[in-house]
Write an enzyme that holds these catalytic residues in place. Structure first.
Site, mmCIF file in Angstrom:
data_model
loop_
_atom_site.group_PDB
_atom_site.id
_atom_site.type_symbol
_atom_site.label_atom_id
_atom_site.label_comp_id
_atom_site.label_asym_id
_atom_site.label_seq_id
_atom_site.Cartn_x
_atom_site.Cartn_y
_atom_site.Cartn_z
ATOM 1 N N GLN A 56 -39.322 -26.327 -60.151
ATOM 2 C CA GLN A 56 -40.413 -25.720 -59.386
ATOM 3 C C GLN A 56 -39.985 -24.286 -59.063
ATOM 4 O OE1 GLN A 56 -41.093 -27.290 -55.465
ATOM 5 N NE2 GLN A 56 -43.189 -26.499 -55.333
ATOM 6 N N LYS A 318 -0.633 -44.727 -52.175
ATOM 7 C CA LYS A 318 -1.558 -44.044 -53.080
ATOM 8 C C LYS A 318 -1.330 -44.535 -54.496
ATOM 9 C CE LYS A 318 -0.688 -40.591 -55.333
ATOM 10 N NZ LYS A 318 -0.374 -40.318 -56.785
ATOM 11 N N HIS A 330 7.245 -49.464 -41.918
ATOM 12 C CA HIS A 330 7.487 -48.261 -41.112
ATOM 13 C C HIS A 330 7.671 -47.029 -41.996
ATOM 14 C CE1 HIS A 330 8.688 -51.298 -38.118
ATOM 15 N NE2 HIS A 330 9.538 -51.746 -39.020
ATOM 16 N N ALA A 347 12.277 -48.877 -43.747
ATOM 17 C CA ALA A 347 11.718 -47.694 -43.100
ATOM 18 C C ALA A 347 12.242 -46.417 -43.740
ATOM 19 C CB ALA A 347 12.069 -47.703 -41.618
ATOM 20 N N SER A 372 16.530 -48.911 -45.798
ATOM 21 C CA SER A 372 15.891 -47.791 -45.118
ATOM 22 C C SER A 372 16.390 -46.451 -45.651
ATOM 23 C CB SER A 372 16.174 -47.875 -43.619
ATOM 24 O OG SER A 372 15.590 -49.033 -43.064
ATOM 25 N N ARG A 407 25.022 -43.131 -52.571
ATOM 26 C CA ARG A 407 25.131 -42.152 -51.480
ATOM 27 C C ARG A 407 26.567 -41.655 -51.422
ATOM 28 N NH1 ARG A 407 24.050 -47.112 -48.081
ATOM 29 N NH2 ARG A 407 26.084 -47.923 -47.451
#
Length: 450
Positions: A56, A318, A330, A347, A372, A407
């Site tokens: 239009q 995700k 946590h 955690a 953790s 570690r």
């Protein structure tokens, strides 16, 4: 709307207004569907796909808009519905009632959808005859005082017999207060030919128009009230209903409990017996029966939460699947991952899924234990029943039933803390006080010196 995007692209419950209208039409299987837009509204056309598009080029009224669709409607017979993109809440059942009325014994050429607002104001009035048929539609600014006293108003939505009524478009005139071609004048033209016209009434809530940001906010609130009521009617418990936000496609099962301040973005399906605690943000996720989510959890698109899974506070998921009974209670990020059933994620664990160029996947087998503060650097696989020690950075696959610790070795230096404090204390004592330095910096200059 004072916006760079078309009005009908503004969203209610995370769906453009035009999308709500198209959803109401879909069960009717209308063919063709023609979308009338101004030039440059490609986004609207895309949102209304697969509707045909008619342009239009000048906005000269509702009658002019339908005339712009004539080419796309060439050869169409049967019923023709005229709807508006900024009236998003019209129900499919209401449209079905209009089409049913079109085929009743008096064979109305035009069926108009009416409603009774609290303030008729600027709405056109529907003038009925003694038998309840529609004689005329009078625009508010053209109405006489007795006509303005009529409470039955025109929504603008119509159903008519295409073969009889479409040819009347060329007879529309713009000799009115607004200088526009009114679609409503079709009623007078039809009546002049001896054809009957009719009215179907709808609730005011269905015909809420949106013409401003304030209207948009009111429409959003109205949608949310209905969505909350429907959720509770369907068997969900909302602990603080007014604080829960639903999207247009949110699906809740029975015996779902939703805490306060929960946001459901698009694409969320929740099965029975799920508990979602307060302040969670969930979008594009599926949650299986018996799961426990939150508080303060975020589920992003692609999150698939299995039966009896626990997702705790400040956990983000995700594009990841968690198997039955898995737990991440946590401060954890799980992205682009497959977590086996019964696995516990400690955690502070993160899946390191992005290297700056591409996303990679982490796979953790069933009944594993991730300590953790662990980083799982993808792509990596942790076997079933494996244990990963706390604080590890895992860059290589871990076999099933293995224990991985990655570690730095701890070193204890006896007495070193005491000597460190003494050394630092002496260094601090030798530092020049800031006050003395400030006084020296502020010494007056001798006259004549730059």
């Amino acid at each position: 709307m004072k916006s760079r995007k078309p009005k009908v692209m503004h969203e209610i419950a995370n769906r453009p207004m035009i999308g709500h209208v198209m959803a109401a039409l879909k069960p009717l299987c209308c063919d063709p569907v023609v979308l009338v837009v101004a030039p440059g509204m490609e986004a609207v056309a895309e949102a209304a796909h697969p509707a045909q598009v008619a342009i239009q080029r000048e906005q000269l009224g509702t009658g002019h808009a339908v005339t712009a669709a004539r080419a796309a409607l060439k050869g169409v017979s049967g019923d023709l519905l005229v709807l508006y993109g900024d009236t998003p809440f019209i129900a499919t059942a209401t449209l079905e009632a209009m089409l049913k009325r079109r085929h009743e014994a008096d064979d109305p050429a035009v069926v108009v959808l009416g409603f009774r607002p609290e303030e008729p104001g600027f709405y056109g009035r529907l003038v009925l005859n003694t038998t309840g048929g529609l004689d005329a539609i009078v625009e508010a600014r053209d109405a006489t005082p007795p006509q303005r006293a009529i409470t039955l108003c025109n929504s603008g939505v119509m159903a008519f017999d295409a073969e009889r009524v479409l040819p009347l478009l060329k007879e529309l005139r713009n000799d009115n207060a607004k200088g526009e071609y009114y679609l409503t004048d079709l009623v007078a033209l039809a009546r002049a030919r001896g054809w009957s016209c009719a009215v179907v009434e709808a609730p005011v809530e269905e015909l809420m128009g949106v013409n401003s940001r304030a209207d948009l906010a009111v429409a959003e609130q109205a949608y949310q009230r209905r969505a909350r009521a429907a959720a509770m009617e369907g068997g969900a418990t909302l602990l603080e209903p007014e604080s829960v936000y639903f999207s247009h496609d949110t699906a809740l099962g029975q015996d779902v409990v939703v805490g306060p301040h929960v946001y459901f973005g698009p694409g969320v399906t929740i099965e029975n017996d799920v508990e979602i605690k307060g302040f969670c943000h969930i979008e594009g996720a599926r949650i299986a029966a018996g799961a426990r989510i939150g508080p303060f959890a975020r589920l992003r698109p692609g999150a698939a939460i299995g039966p009896d899974v626990h997702i705790g506070n400040f956990v983000e998921v995700k594009n990841a699947r968690l198997g039955p009974g898995a737990k991440a209670n946590h401060l954890t990020y799980i992205g682009d991952a497959e977590i086996g059933g019964g696995t516990n994620i400690g955690a502070g664990t993160i899946t390191v899924n992005y290297d700056g160029f591409s996303k990679s996947r982490t796979v953790v087998g069933a009944n594993a234990s991730i300590g953790s503060n662990t980083s799982l650097v993808a792509p990596v696989t942790i076997g079933a029943r494996a244990i990963v020690g706390a604080g590890s950075v895992i860059t290589e696959n871990v076999p099933a039933d293995a224990m991985a610790i990655a570690r730095g070795r701890q070193v204890n230096l006896s007495g070193r803390a005491q000597s460190f404090r003494a050394q630092r204390g002496k260094a601090k004592g030798r530092a020049k006080p800031a006050g003395k330095a400030g006084k020296k910096a502020g010494t007056k200059r001798k006259p004549g010196k730059g």
